[in-house]
Design an enzyme around this catalytic site. Structure first.
Site, PDB file in Angstrom:
ATOM      1  N   SER A   4       0.871  -1.187   0.000  1.00 35.79           N
ATOM      2  CA  SER A   4       0.000   0.000   0.000  1.00 35.79           C
ATOM      3  C   SER A   4       0.898   1.224   0.000  1.00 35.79           C
ATOM      4  O   SER A   4       2.064   1.150   0.418  1.00 35.79           O
ATOM      5  CB  SER A   4      -0.929  -0.014   1.219  1.00 35.79           C
ATOM      6  N   GLU A   6       1.188   5.463   0.890  1.00 34.25           N
ATOM      7  CA  GLU A   6       0.614   6.590   1.635  1.00 34.25           C
ATOM      8  C   GLU A   6       1.014   7.912   0.972  1.00 34.25           C
ATOM      9  O   GLU A   6       2.159   8.092   0.563  1.00 34.25           O
ATOM     10  CB  GLU A   6       1.142   6.545   3.080  1.00 34.25           C
ATOM     11  N   ASP A  98      -0.972  14.788  16.210  1.00 37.78           N
ATOM     12  CA  ASP A  98      -0.219  15.641  17.139  1.00 37.78           C
ATOM     13  C   ASP A  98      -0.783  17.040  17.028  1.00 37.78           C
ATOM     14  O   ASP A  98      -1.033  17.528  15.927  1.00 37.78           O
ATOM     15  CB  ASP A  98       1.259  15.638  16.774  1.00 37.78           C
ATOM     16  N   PHE A 205      12.975  14.668  10.821  1.00 35.66           N
ATOM     17  CA  PHE A 205      11.663  14.090  11.059  1.00 35.66           C
ATOM     18  C   PHE A 205      11.772  12.907  12.033  1.00 35.66           C
ATOM     19  O   PHE A 205      10.938  12.730  12.919  1.00 35.66           O
ATOM     20  CB  PHE A 205      11.068  13.663   9.713  1.00 35.66           C
ATOM     21  N   HIS A 255       3.734  -1.182   3.807  1.00 39.18           N
ATOM     22  CA  HIS A 255       3.047   0.094   3.591  1.00 39.18           C
ATOM     23  C   HIS A 255       4.128   1.156   3.369  1.00 39.18           C
ATOM     24  O   HIS A 255       4.936   1.420   4.261  1.00 39.18           O
ATOM     25  CB  HIS A 255       2.210   0.433   4.827  1.00 39.18           C
TER      26      HIS A 255
END
Ligand SMILES: Cc1cc2nc3c(=O)[nH]c(=O)nc-3n(C[C@H](O)[C@H](O)[C@H](O)COP(=O)(O)OP(=O)(O)OC[C@H]3O[C@@H](n4cnc5c(N)ncnc54)[C@H](O)[C@@H]3O)c2cc1C
Length: 272
Positions: A4, A6, A98, A205, A255
């Site tokens: 998959s 994102e 968040d 990140f 994913h």
């Protein structure tokens, strides 16, 4: 092996063009579904549903919206769920999110488990619900046992599957799955894979989201200096090797966090 992809919701024409360029190349790899993130506090309240519609209607992809409850109200979430239901969505990724900086109110939900409960209470089994989990422990949870209990609460509330935060250490995933099974969690736990496009950005990140970049990886990448091609080759080899180990060790799918670009994800898939 089910895969998959994102995406994040584009907000400008330029971002839309980038996603449009990536989509046909990624779609050719026949993903089981694709998903689109949602900015907590409603920062993408308009863009996520718009992107989901485009992915479904213009690109004929099974597109699953993310839904982050932090900062949102029951009414907002209720309206989004109705909207998604009306356009044929059958899968959701349910998150806490968040709180964006400067936003004070937590809204009507405190944790993702409450959102999963709400979805089940309002829509029964209509949606397949995925939740997030953290093989290297969620950054606000300094205790791995507590984090696992909180993951279990989401499963008990009705989650059908989980996608992990990204990681580069396969053992973190295997140990986490083992601990989850020991705690009575039986749903599929799909590893989230972050192909490496921009190492400086990734490092920043990763510090925020609690994902560890192994020292040996960081040192090798630093040693390549400005040699972008060498970094790309090395990064794709490392991530493909991680994927191979995960699949060989029983991961039920992969994913990919694409960041709306085809090349880094395809470089990994081409090696598998
Ligand atoms: C696959 C994936 C997709 C994501 N997509 C998005 C997105 O689209 N938009 C976005 O904003 N963010 C997204 N995120 C980031 C995510 O929102 C953050 O990691 C967020 O900090 C936690 O979300 P959660 O759903 O895991 O929260 P929760 O499961 O609610 O957990 C958050 C923290 O609270 C703790 N906790 C949970 N329940 C309790 C309790 N009852 N008592 C005390 N502590 C508790 C947990 O241990 C954890 O430390 C994604 C993350 C992943 C892994």
């Amino acid at each position: 092996m089910p895969i998959s992809f994102e995406f994040f919701p584009p907000k400008t024409d330029e971002q839309r063009a980038t996603l449009d360029a990536a989509l046909p190349r990624l779609k050719a790899r026949e993903p089981e579904y694709v998903s689109c993130t949602f900015g907590a506090g409603g920062s993408t309240l308009r863009y996520t549903p718009e992107t989901i519609r485009r992915l479904r209607e213009q690109h004929a992809l099974d597109a699953a919206p993310h839904l982050s409850c932090m900062g949102g109200t029951r009414e907002e979430i209720r309206a989004l769920l109705e909207d998604y239901r009306a356009c044929g969505v059958r899968r959701l990724v349910a998150l806490r999110g968040d709180l964006p900086s400067g936003m004070a109110s937590h809204g009507d939900f405190r944790y993702a488990s409450e959102l999963v409960e709400f979805i089940r209470a309002e829509h029964g089994d209509r949606f397949h619900v995925e939740v997030a989990c953290y093989p290297e422990v969620h950054p606000q949870s300094d205790d791995a046992h507590a984090d696992l209990r909180h993951f279990k609460a989401k499963v008990d509330a009705g989650a059908d599957g989980a996608i992990t935060q990204y990681f580069y250490n396969a053992d973190a995933y295997f140990r986490f799955v083992e601990a989850a099974r020991g705690a009575g969690i039986e749903i599929p736990i799909v590893p989230g894979i972050m192909p490496i496009a921009n190492f400086t950005q990734l490092k920043r990140f990763s510090d925020l989201c609690g994902a560890e970049i192994p020292r040996w990886m960081a040192k090798r990448i630093q040693a390549y200096g400005d040699d972008v091609d060498a970094i790309r080759e090395f990064a794709a080899d490392v991530v493909a090797d991680l994927c191979r180990r995960l699949v060989a060790g029983g991961a039920p799918g992969l994913h990919f966090y694409t960041l709306n670009r085809a090349r880094p994800t395809l470089a990994v898939l081409d090696r598998l």
